[in-house]
Design an enzyme around this catalytic site. Sequence first.
Site, PDB file in Angstrom:
ATOM      1  N   TYR A   1      43.005  46.574  37.990  1.00  0.00           N
ATOM      2  CA  TYR A   1      42.149  45.843  38.928  1.00  0.00           C
ATOM      3  C   TYR A   1      43.002  44.988  39.874  1.00  0.00           C
ATOM      4  O   TYR A   1      42.800  45.003  41.090  1.00  0.00           O
ATOM      5  CB  TYR A   1      41.151  44.976  38.152  1.00  0.00           C
ATOM      6  CG  TYR A   1      40.276  44.118  39.028  1.00  0.00           C
ATOM      7  CD1 TYR A   1      39.297  44.695  39.831  1.00  0.00           C
ATOM      8  CD2 TYR A   1      40.427  42.740  39.051  1.00  0.00           C
ATOM      9  CE1 TYR A   1      38.498  43.908  40.650  1.00  0.00           C
ATOM     10  CE2 TYR A   1      39.634  41.945  39.862  1.00  0.00           C
ATOM     11  CZ  TYR A   1      38.659  42.540  40.657  1.00  0.00           C
ATOM     12  OH  TYR A   1      37.874  41.753  41.466  1.00  0.00           O
TER      13      TYR A   1
ATOM     14  N   GLU B   1      29.880  39.173  40.970  1.00  0.00           N
ATOM     15  CA  GLU B   1      30.380  37.796  40.846  1.00  0.00           C
ATOM     16  C   GLU B   1      29.295  36.891  40.285  1.00  0.00           C
ATOM     17  O   GLU B   1      29.581  35.992  39.482  1.00  0.00           O
ATOM     18  CB  GLU B   1      30.883  37.275  42.191  1.00  0.00           C
ATOM     19  CG  GLU B   1      32.135  37.958  42.706  1.00  0.00           C
ATOM     20  CD  GLU B   1      33.382  37.754  41.856  1.00  0.00           C
ATOM     21  OE1 GLU B   1      33.402  36.864  40.978  1.00  0.00           O
ATOM     22  OE2 GLU B   1      34.364  38.497  42.078  1.00  0.00           O
TER      23      GLU B   1
ATOM     24  N   TRP C   1      35.752  37.609  33.637  1.00  0.00           N
ATOM     25  CA  TRP C   1      35.659  38.744  34.552  1.00  0.00           C
ATOM     26  C   TRP C   1      35.854  40.069  33.822  1.00  0.00           C
ATOM     27  O   TRP C   1      35.251  41.075  34.183  1.00  0.00           O
ATOM     28  CB  TRP C   1      36.674  38.597  35.691  1.00  0.00           C
ATOM     29  CG  TRP C   1      36.622  39.762  36.626  1.00  0.00           C
ATOM     30  CD1 TRP C   1      37.593  40.684  36.829  1.00  0.00           C
ATOM     31  CD2 TRP C   1      35.528  40.155  37.458  1.00  0.00           C
ATOM     32  NE1 TRP C   1      37.182  41.625  37.743  1.00  0.00           N
ATOM     33  CE2 TRP C   1      35.907  41.322  38.147  1.00  0.00           C
ATOM     34  CE3 TRP C   1      34.249  39.635  37.689  1.00  0.00           C
ATOM     35  CZ2 TRP C   1      35.075  41.976  39.039  1.00  0.00           C
ATOM     36  CZ3 TRP C   1      33.421  40.292  38.587  1.00  0.00           C
ATOM     37  CH2 TRP C   1      33.839  41.446  39.253  1.00  0.00           C
TER      38      TRP C   1
END
Length: 192
Positions: free
Chosen positions: A26, A48, A56
């Site tokens: 990522y 988000e 995350w």
Amino acid sequence: MSDALAGPDGALRCPWALSTEDYVAYHDEEWGRPVHGDDALYERLCLEAFQSGLSWITILRRRPGFRTAFAGFEIAKVATFTDADKERLLTDAGIIRNRAKIEATVANARVLADWAPGELDELIWSFAPVPAGRPAPKHLSDVPAVTDESTALSKTLKKRGIRFVGPTTAYALMQACGLVNDHLEDCAARSL
């Protein structure tokens, strides 16, 4: 000397990227790279929001499930979701089953479906700060959680009817979508 650390391949990276292979990919391939397109930005905005209060990596690993559950984050499709769809999502183990976040995702799609094509992209990118005005961070402590731009973006989106987008979420969106480059000074991904 920055806080960047050598990864398994010897390349310097932001330290947060080294905890899992998912994060390395990522970090190297997506985070901080410019994202354009209303549907693509809507997806990032939604993810988000779902991340709020969670790590995350939880969202990243469930992203395929989110994409399936929310029709590839196509605004026009999600805007047609019914109460039955929302109830279905509350039982979907492939996503985070948070009623308020699911409701916001659908409500935001309904708001955005009335915007002109490219309007979300143009609005979000209008809050990108001038890159020359931001020195490259050397340490993780140099990276803010909120900025004047993210606060202004959050306020503007809220005024336009978008939910679940506070200043911290707006800044995370700005980082993820390349509006700001918060890769550390010595990070190999900074110049990509």
